[in-house]
Design an enzyme around this catalytic site. Structure first.
Site, PDB file in Angstrom:
ATOM      1  N   GLN A 145      17.157  40.106  60.221  1.00  0.00           N
ATOM      2  CA  GLN A 145      17.560  41.416  60.739  1.00  0.00           C
ATOM      3  C   GLN A 145      18.884  41.843  60.135  1.00  0.00           C
ATOM      4  O   GLN A 145      19.773  41.022  59.902  1.00  0.00           O
ATOM      5  CB  GLN A 145      17.676  41.362  62.263  1.00  0.00           C
ATOM      6  CG  GLN A 145      18.093  42.665  62.915  1.00  0.00           C
ATOM      7  CD  GLN A 145      19.598  42.799  63.081  1.00  0.00           C
ATOM      8  OE1 GLN A 145      20.313  41.786  63.170  1.00  0.00           O
ATOM      9  NE2 GLN A 145      20.100  44.022  63.135  1.00  0.00           N
ATOM     10  N   HIS A 264      15.542  49.118  71.301  1.00  0.00           N
ATOM     11  CA  HIS A 264      16.663  48.178  71.444  1.00  0.00           C
ATOM     12  C   HIS A 264      16.712  47.586  72.854  1.00  0.00           C
ATOM     13  O   HIS A 264      17.784  47.272  73.377  1.00  0.00           O
ATOM     14  CB  HIS A 264      17.985  48.875  71.112  1.00  0.00           C
ATOM     15  CG  HIS A 264      18.906  48.034  70.280  1.00  0.00           C
ATOM     16  ND1 HIS A 264      18.954  48.105  68.912  1.00  0.00           N
ATOM     17  CD2 HIS A 264      19.812  47.093  70.632  1.00  0.00           C
ATOM     18  CE1 HIS A 264      19.863  47.257  68.452  1.00  0.00           C
ATOM     19  NE2 HIS A 264      20.386  46.625  69.477  1.00  0.00           N
ATOM     20  N   GLY A 319      12.367  39.481  72.844  1.00  0.00           N
ATOM     21  CA  GLY A 319      13.770  39.106  72.670  1.00  0.00           C
ATOM     22  C   GLY A 319      14.359  38.565  73.947  1.00  0.00           C
ATOM     23  O   GLY A 319      14.699  37.400  74.058  1.00  0.00           O
ATOM     24  N   ARG A 320      14.474  39.416  74.961  1.00  0.00           N
ATOM     25  CA  ARG A 320      15.051  38.981  76.232  1.00  0.00           C
ATOM     26  C   ARG A 320      14.265  37.829  76.843  1.00  0.00           C
ATOM     27  O   ARG A 320      14.828  36.895  77.379  1.00  0.00           O
ATOM     28  CB  ARG A 320      15.061  40.144  77.229  1.00  0.00           C
ATOM     29  CG  ARG A 320      16.027  41.268  76.908  1.00  0.00           C
ATOM     30  CD  ARG A 320      15.827  42.379  77.927  1.00  0.00           C
ATOM     31  NE  ARG A 320      16.529  43.586  77.574  1.00  0.00           N
ATOM     32  CZ  ARG A 320      17.706  43.929  78.083  1.00  0.00           C
ATOM     33  NH1 ARG A 320      18.298  43.131  78.942  1.00  0.00           N
ATOM     34  NH2 ARG A 320      18.292  45.058  77.738  1.00  0.00           N
TER      35      ARG A 320
END
Length: 347
Positions: A145, A264, A319-320
């Site tokens: 990324q 995001h 992600g989280r």
């Protein structure tokens, strides 16, 4: 220390039976981290409308099952940019894994490798590009990324390191972060002294706090810079943060290989659409091209994965959820179970 040992014991005891969905892990994450660190991994921007809607939006979609089909042989494998993965769930880029696990991004990469999926390494990782690559087998699929920084030379140097490693198969460029989102509920976060950001600051440099707390992203980053990126590398470029057909069409016209539909995690611009609500629009916009479409944001269960795939995503990323699962675990326990089932069921 006693609390931490008890927490780890409880997690290990429950992992195989009771810890199924991301929500099951939230209590343990909260117990294992400071208030500030917990907030960093759970808070959203402004009023957190998008943060909440990312999850709730999945509940608005219903499955339409087809009965009496032969499902005795089930295959979850797919490919991303021509690279095979064992199931369509990858690891999204998230910063500072070292805050929640002693081995940081190396532990995450090893878990991704052992389950045969892809990991996108964050530019804000606590582990270097080179060390993450060295921690996993050669066949492990890694992407990198990238934010475009005000310091374009530093951006170029990061790309050069990615290319020199020979291990990263794509650049995932964040396009929805011209500046940092406003997290009203978050207290000032600091990086523990034992950690660094090796993609951005060399060991021993004294300017680390300026990198963490300052706005280092280039607000002048535009579509023209996609051409600039193509001139720096032959690696496929995936744009992360696209939510509309207009942007998807522009991305396709500039030769990107993939689009990661993302907001995001609700941490940037509050009030934008949930990713699952934006997915069909983006998929339709690039139909007939070679652009692959992925999704992250709000994925909490295996049925969420199924819905995204049915609506045109080639794969989803989390992600989280991954961060919540890693808290309090040893390297082996990052996997939470046997083989691929842990992530596909509990993403």
């Amino acid at each position: 220390m006693l609390l931490q040992k008890s927490l780890v014991y409880s997690l290990r005891k429950m992992a195989q039976s009771e810890l199924v969905c991301v929500a099951d892990f939230e209590l343990y994450l909260k117990q294992g981290l400071s208030v500030v660190d917990y907030g960093y991994y759970t808070d959203g921007a402004d009023g957190e409308q998008t943060l909440r809607d990312n999850v709730k939006a999945f509940l608005r979609y219903r499955l339409r099952p087809r009965c009496l089909r032969d499902v005795s042989h089930r295959v979850t494998r797919t490919s991303i940019l021509g690279h095979n993965i064992e199931f369509p769930v990858g690891v999204s880029p998230t910063a500072s894994h070292g805050v929640i696990h002693k081995d940081g991004e190396k532990a995450t990469a090893r878990a991704a490798a052992s389950t045969g999926t892809v990991m996108i390494l964050s530019m804000f990782a606590n582990t270097s590009i080179e060390d993450v690559a060295a921690s996993v087998p050669q066949e492990t699929l890694l992407f990198m990324q990238l934010n475009i920084l005000v310091d374009r030379k530093m951006t170029e140097n990061i790309i050069k390191r990615v290319i020199a490693s020979g291990r990263y198969k794509a650049l995932v460029v964040t396009v929805d972060q011209p500046c940092s989102g406003k997290i009203q509920s978050r207290k000032k976060s600091t990086l523990p002294a034992r950690l660094s950001l090796p993609q951005l600051v060399s060991p021993g440099e004294s300017s680390l706090s300026a990198w963490i707390n300052g706005n280092i992203f280039d607000p002048a980053f535009t579509w023209a810079d996609i051409k600039w990126l193509h001139g720096l590398t032959s690696l496929p470029i995936i744009l992360k943060g696209i939510l509309t057909a207009e942007c998807a069409k522009m991305a396709a016209s500039l030769g990107v290989a993939g689009i990661l539909v993302s907001n995001h995690g609700g941490r940037q611009l509050d009030g934008v659409a949930a990713t699952i609500d934006s997915l069909s629009e983006v998929v339709e916009a690039v139909k007939g091209s070679n652009v692959e479409v992925y999704l992250d944001g709000g994925v909490r269960k295996g049925t969420d994965v199924l819905k995204a795939l049915a609506m045109g995503a080639r794969a989803v990323f989390i992600g989280r959820g991954r961060s919540k699962k890693c808290s309090g675990y040893s390297e082996r326990r990052v996997q939470f179970g046997n083989g691929t089932d842990w992530l596909f069921v509990s993403c």
